[in-house]
Design an enzyme around this catalytic site. Structure first.
Site, short mmCIF file in Angstrom:
data_model
loop_
_atom_site.label_atom_id
_atom_site.label_comp_id
_atom_site.label_asym_id
_atom_site.label_seq_id
_atom_site.Cartn_x
_atom_site.Cartn_y
_atom_site.Cartn_z
N ARG A 52 -15.30 -2.12 9.89
CA ARG A 52 -13.92 -1.34 9.69
C ARG A 52 -13.64 -0.72 8.38
NH1 ARG A 52 -8.57 -4.51 10.65
NH2 ARG A 52 -8.82 -5.40 8.57
N LYS A 151 -7.48 2.00 7.76
CA LYS A 151 -6.70 1.14 6.86
C LYS A 151 -6.78 1.80 5.39
CE LYS A 151 -6.60 -3.76 5.80
NZ LYS A 151 -5.20 -4.18 5.99
N GLU A 185 3.51 -2.61 15.59
CA GLU A 185 3.03 -3.78 14.74
C GLU A 185 3.87 -4.15 13.85
OE1 GLU A 185 -0.86 -2.86 12.61
OE2 GLU A 185 0.05 -1.05 11.99
N1 PXG Z 1 -1.60 -4.35 10.73
C1 PXG Z 1 -1.85 -3.65 9.58
C2 PXG Z 1 -0.79 -2.60 9.14
C3 PXG Z 1 -2.30 -4.53 8.40
O1 PXG Z 1 -2.21 -4.13 6.98
C4 PXG Z 1 -3.09 -6.00 9.94
C5 PXG Z 1 -2.24 -5.38 11.00
C6 PXG Z 1 -4.00 -7.23 10.40
O2 PXG Z 1 -5.21 -6.96 10.35
P1 PXG Z 1 -6.21 -8.20 10.00
O3 PXG Z 1 -7.63 -7.56 10.24
O4 PXG Z 1 -6.22 -8.63 8.73
O5 PXG Z 1 -6.20 -9.00 11.23
C7 PXG Z 1 -3.12 -5.54 8.77
C8 PXG Z 1 -3.61 -6.34 7.76
C9 PXG Z 1 -2.61 -7.09 1.72
C10 PXG Z 1 -3.26 -7.34 3.12
O6 PXG Z 1 -3.62 -6.73 0.76
C11 PXG Z 1 -2.92 -6.52 4.26
C12 PXG Z 1 -3.48 -6.92 5.23
C13 PXG Z 1 -4.51 -8.12 5.35
C14 PXG Z 1 -4.68 -8.83 4.10
C15 PXG Z 1 -4.21 -8.48 3.14
O7 PXG Z 1 -1.47 -7.20 1.69
N2 PXG Z 1 -3.26 -6.10 6.52
#
Ligand code: PXG
Length: 291
Positions: A52, A151, A185
């Site tokens: 990703r 991301k 989301e």
């Molecule tokens: N939507 C958004 C906008 C995210 O930022 C997810 C869904 C979930 O994705 P994953 O692949 O984690 O299941 C995310 C994930 C942080 C931090 O630094 C942010 C995320 C994950 C871990 C840490 O605040 N975002």
């Protein structure tokens, strides 16, 4: 020995791991990141996170100068050097250093940082009692402006504004709508609802990040025989859902039991949610790349 940070190819003492004040990530949010979890010495879904990240970088046309295998080994090496067996790994990349928007004025290659942290987002009880959530007025940008599948550092200013809306009213999270008013989301998590026995989550075309926890939960649903479909989710669907929960690397799988002052289902985590939490946790104990 203190904590080490991987910075542009070298493990550096944390206090000495400095990034330029002209780093494009700092100046313009011109970069991308990944948050990865380590459970009991295993890095969960490491390859998926790196794929990703590489896709985000490719979409932004940021040349990382490292292959998938090289990034995987840099992440594992950093975790190993810090004896990091449980917690969070943050991988942040930016286009590099240079004042001015124009990428042709950059004076360095891409910046790549890997650090390890402890992370616990919600108190343990909340996984049993569930989360109170609001709908934010801040929307996710449409894919024609900034693709939510990337991301990217820059898009998070919006998610932070939405999270502040939740904080202002003491809610644990905020749902974000897309420009059509459908649910995309939450600020750092994907949304699932259970409607008439079917597990439903919005497709990425509705503004959701292709979450790695989301993909894992979909696999868990297949494994335990819960019918699943990707489809548009409205607030009406959420208010009338039998169950709802959020998924993300940081939050893991957490029930959502109140939304905008209404209780969802019985106001307590539902049985499908509980089964999926168990199935997810099982996977975190048996999968992963050894630190
Ligand atoms: N939507 C958004 C906008 C995210 O930022 C997810 C869904 C979930 O994705 P994953 O692949 O984690 O299941 C995310 C994930 C942080 C931090 O630094 C942010 C995320 C994950 C871990 C840490 O605040 N975002």
């Amino acid at each position: 020995m203190g904590q080490l940070v991987y910075l542009n190819g070298r493990l550096t003492a944390r206090d000495e791991a400095n990034v330029s004040i002209y780093d494009h990530g700092f100046l313009y949010g011109d970069g991308a990141f990944e948050g990865i979890r380590v459970y009991g010495g295993n890095i969960f879904r490491l390859r998926e996170h790196v794929v990703r990240l590489l896709r985000s970088a490719r979409a932004l046309d940021i040349a990382l100068g490292l292959t998938e295998a090289e990034i995987i080994s840099a992440i594992a090496e950093t975790a190993r050097a810090n004896h990091h067996t449980t917690g969070y790994i943050r991988v942040t990349v930016s286009r590099g250093d240079g004042l001015g928007l124009d990428p042709s004025h950059l004076t360095s290659k891409a910046t790549i940082v890997i650090s390890t942290e402890q992370l616990s987002l919600y108190p343990k009880e909340m996984y049993e009692t569930g989360l109170t959530v609001i709908t934010a007025s801040t929307r996710v940008p449409p894919a024609c402006c900034i693709d939510p599948q990337i991301k990217s550092l820059g898009r998070y200013v919006n998610n932070i504004m939405a999270k502040m809306e939740a904080n202002r009213v003491g809610a644990g999270e905020a749902l974000m709508l897309n420009m059509e008013g459908n649910v995309a989301e939450a600020t750092g998590d994907n949304l699932f609802v259970v409607l008439g026995g079917v597990l439903v989550t919005p497709p990425t075309s509705q503004g959701a990040l292709p979450g790695i926890t989301r993909a894992t939960v979909i696999e868990c649903a297949e494994e335990i025989g819960i019918p699943f479909r990707e489809s548009t989710v409205t607030l009406y669907d959420c208010y009338n859902a039998d169950e709802a929960f959020l998924t993300g690397t940081a939050a893991e799988v957490i029930p959502m039991v109140r939304l905008d002052g209404r209780s969802i289902g019985g106001g307590a985590p539902g049985s499908t949610t509980v089964r999926l939490i168990e199935a997810f946790r099982r996977r975190t104990t048996v999968e992963g790349v050894r630190v």
